[in-house]
Design a protein around this motif. Structure first.
Motif, PDB file in Angstrom:
ATOM      1  N   VAL A   1       0.841  -1.199   0.000  1.00 26.47           N
ATOM      2  CA  VAL A   1       0.000   0.000   0.000  1.00 26.47           C
ATOM      3  C   VAL A   1       0.873   1.245   0.000  1.00 26.47           C
ATOM      4  N   VAL A   2       1.989   1.187   0.710  1.00 21.42           N
ATOM      5  CA  VAL A   2       2.921   2.304   0.744  1.00 21.42           C
ATOM      6  C   VAL A   2       3.874   2.263  -0.437  1.00 21.42           C
ATOM      7  N   GLY A   3       4.364   1.069  -0.772  1.00 21.58           N
ATOM      8  CA  GLY A   3       5.428   0.948  -1.766  1.00 21.58           C
ATOM      9  C   GLY A   3       5.001   1.194  -3.202  1.00 21.58           C
ATOM     10  N   LEU A   4       3.821   0.715  -3.594  1.00 19.36           N
ATOM     11  CA  LEU A   4       3.429   0.832  -5.004  1.00 19.36           C
ATOM     12  C   LEU A   4       3.214   2.284  -5.451  1.00 19.36           C
ATOM     13  N   PRO A   5       2.580   3.150  -4.658  1.00 24.13           N
ATOM     14  CA  PRO A   5       2.504   4.557  -5.080  1.00 24.13           C
ATOM     15  C   PRO A   5       3.880   5.212  -5.208  1.00 24.13           C
ATOM     16  N   VAL A   6       4.789   4.873  -4.303  1.00 22.46           N
ATOM     17  CA  VAL A   6       6.149   5.423  -4.400  1.00 22.46           C
ATOM     18  C   VAL A   6       6.838   4.908  -5.656  1.00 22.46           C
ATOM     19  N   LEU A   7       6.663   3.624  -5.960  1.00 23.60           N
ATOM     20  CA  LEU A   7       7.242   3.067  -7.176  1.00 23.60           C
ATOM     21  C   LEU A   7       6.676   3.760  -8.412  1.00 23.60           C
ATOM     22  N   THR A   8       5.383   4.046  -8.395  1.00 22.35           N
ATOM     23  CA  THR A   8       4.746   4.748  -9.514  1.00 22.35           C
ATOM     24  C   THR A   8       5.365   6.128  -9.711  1.00 22.35           C
TER      25      THR A   8
ATOM     26  N   ALA B   1       9.127   2.327   1.778  1.00 23.88           N
ATOM     27  CA  ALA B   1       8.904   3.417   0.825  1.00 23.88           C
ATOM     28  C   ALA B   1      10.230   3.899   0.248  1.00 23.88           C
ATOM     29  N   PHE B   2      11.214   4.112   1.129  1.00 23.94           N
ATOM     30  CA  PHE B   2      12.503   4.590   0.635  1.00 23.94           C
ATOM     31  C   PHE B   2      13.133   3.585  -0.321  1.00 23.94           C
ATOM     32  N   MET B   3      13.158   2.311   0.068  1.00 22.66           N
ATOM     33  CA  MET B   3      13.840   1.308  -0.759  1.00 22.66           C
ATOM     34  C   MET B   3      13.112   1.064  -2.070  1.00 22.66           C
ATOM     35  N   THR B   4      11.799   1.280  -2.093  1.00 23.27           N
ATOM     36  CA  THR B   4      11.072   1.168  -3.361  1.00 23.27           C
ATOM     37  C   THR B   4      11.535   2.251  -4.336  1.00 23.27           C
ATOM     38  N   PHE B   5      11.672   3.483  -3.841  1.00 26.11           N
ATOM     39  CA  PHE B   5      12.186   4.554  -4.700  1.00 26.11           C
ATOM     40  C   PHE B   5      13.628   4.253  -5.107  1.00 26.11           C
ATOM     41  N   PHE B   6      14.412   3.728  -4.171  1.00 31.32           N
ATOM     42  CA  PHE B   6      15.815   3.423  -4.440  1.00 31.32           C
ATOM     43  C   PHE B   6      15.955   2.368  -5.537  1.00 31.32           C
ATOM     44  N   VAL B   7      15.177   1.287  -5.441  1.00 29.61           N
ATOM     45  CA  VAL B   7      15.322   0.211  -6.426  1.00 29.61           C
ATOM     46  C   VAL B   7      14.881   0.680  -7.812  1.00 29.61           C
TER      47      VAL B   7
END
Length: 496
Positions: A74-81, A121-127
């Motif tokens: 829920v947190v990671g997918l919007p950040v990845l988007t 959230a941070f690591m999703t943006f990082f990857v």
């Protein structure tokens, strides 16, 4: 460092089980992504999502862990988007990355769940930066994250949920004297400032791998609460990276992405990350560096020049973190250390009171949870005092005082454990001497935490009886603590 990792106590083989389950869960997640037809970037994203789901979720109850794990996508997918959508807009991407850094650190005020979601959230943006993800790759990356988190959850809560047989973990709240909200707010500002420095300087060093510097700054701020802790963690990160790069020249470069050998080495690196995390940040960073090198080998871009660049970017990130904690709303080592020591002493008071009530025949008194809390608090004291006992600390007097405080607090914990063991004996009796000794222990704790200067009682003899012997030992340790805690050096312990 070798002794600290491989000879460190592992009660109940908790670290071993934690590491073995991590390897199993991440391995299955990557296999599931492969069976689903995902590309190498999709498998890497899925493996990282599973690693974070198994490594960073630390709620005290299994139910809480399951809820936090479910919230990760829920947190990671919007950040990845956002990260993929801003791929071709550098300025907007950089500002969004800094916003994620600040929000991720600020979220720690909500305890373990906020911390886990902030890290994810941070690591999703990082990857997304690591893989140069674009909007066209999002469907595959969404599926990889969801499949991998689901697989990790199936392993953690279904196939191997060893936590169900354990009592809920004790997670002590930050001391009131420090204030969790105040510290997290300051750290959010510090981390954002440090990451901004790392981002700008990192891009000057490399227009392609700049995110390594931001990642270094971020992880240096994880699990720290003062400038001293952050500086020590930065040193250990650089040292672990240097050692990992040296190992990479011996292992990762010769393997050069060979699938079978790389898979075996990746599993070993993942095991090392999980197994060493609780006892040595340096060794954990060595394993993280080796894992990154092996992944770059799979992607076909690993070279000695890339390893040198990683070291340079790590140095930039460590410098950014150091400058931020020194000059941006600094949280002193003294403020944090003194607050945790006072919390530990008050817990000693509570343990003694519960044990005394148990000895007096109370059916509801149970000192065991207090003992577990005391162990957690002493762990936080050790973390906070680490800058003072570090080999590079140039102040030997303060180092000696800090070591003395740690030794005496450990002695208090040993006596408390012995007292609780005696109190658990249904045949143990209570008499006037025990009541008087318990009262003196409680008075000594109150004097130490209030900073009063009166002399504390120091038993002249060792009692023969079990409970009384432990209480006398506790009195002696508290009386000896008065000298290092009250030493006039600008503060009660660190003077910094």
């Amino acid at each position: 460092m070798l002794k600290r990792v491989f000879v460190a106590p592992d009660p109940g083989r908790a670290r071993l089980r934690f590491a073995a389950r991590g390897v199993l869960g991440i391995g299955l997640a990557v296999v599931v992504c492969g069976l689903a037809g995902h590309s190498l970037p999709g498998a890497v994203t899925g493996g990282l999502a599973a690693l974070l789901a198994l490594f960073t979720v630390t709620d005290p109850t299994v139910r809480g862990q399951a809820v936090t794990t479910a919230l990760l996508p829920v947190v990671g997918l919007p950040v990845l988007t956002a990260a993929a959508g801003l791929h071709d807009l550098p300025v907007a991407r950089d500002l969004a990355f800094l916003a994620v850094v600040g929000a991720g650190v600020y979220a720690r005020r909500w305890g373990p769940r906020g911390h886990s979601l902030g890290v994810f959230a941070f690591m999703t943006f990082f990857v997304a930066q690591f893989l140069h993800a674009t909007a066209g790759q999002l469907p595959e990356l969404y599926a990889a994250v969801l499949l991998s988190v689901l697989t990790a959850a199936a392993v953690r809560f279904g196939a191997w949920c060893y936590e169900r047989r354990l009592p809920p973990a004790t997670v002590p709240a930050a001391p009131a004297g420090t204030g969790l909200a105040r510290v997290t707010t300051r750290q959010a500002v510090q981390a954002t400032a440090g990451a901004g420095f790392a981002l700008v300087v990192g891009q000057l060093v490399s227009g392609q791998r700049w995110y390594w510097a931001v990642g270094a700054t971020w992880w240096i701020f994880v699990n720290t609460a003062s400038r001293g802790e952050t500086l020590v963690r930065g040193f250990r990160r650089v040292l672990g990276t240097v050692l990992g790069i040296g190992l990479g020249f011996l292992v990762a470069v010769p393997v050069h992405g060979a699938p079978v050998a790389t898979a075996v080495l990746v599993a070993a690196a993942v095991f090392g990350i999980f197994y060493s995390a609780a006892v040595s940040y340096t060794w954990m960073m060595l394993c993280v560096t080796l894992l990154a090198e092996l992944l770059y080998g799979l992607l076909g871009v690993l070279s000695p020049g890339l390893l040198a660049l990683r070291l340079a970017e790590t140095g930039v990130g460590a410098l950014g973190a150091a400058l931020a904690v020194l000059f941006v709303l600094p949280v002193t080592t003294h403020a944090t250390t003194d607050a945790w020591i006072q919390r530990a002493l008050r817990c000693v008071h509570a343990c003694t009171a519960e044990a005394a009530a148990r000895l007096a025949g109370s059916a509801t008194a149970d000192p065991a949870p207090r003992v577990a809390e005391l162990e957690q608090l002493l762990g936080r004291v050790r973390l906070s005092v680490a800058p003072l006992v570090h080999p590079l600390n140039p102040m030997p007097a303060r180092k000696a005082r800090a070591r003395r405080v740690l030794a005496l607090l450990d002695e208090c914990a040993r006596e408390i454990r012995g007292l609780v063991a005696v109190a658990a004996d249904p045949e143990a009796s209570h008499d006037a001497r025990l009541a008087a000794a318990c009262w003196r222990v409680e008075a000594a704790v109150e004097a130490l935490t209030a900073g009063r200067s009166e002399d504390l009682h120091h038993p002249a003899e060792t009692a023969a009886e079990g409970a009384l012997a432990h209480l006398h030992g506790l009195e002696r340790a508290l009386a000896e603590l008065a000298e290092p805690l009250r030493s006039p050096s600008g503060s009660r312990l660190v003077g910094a």
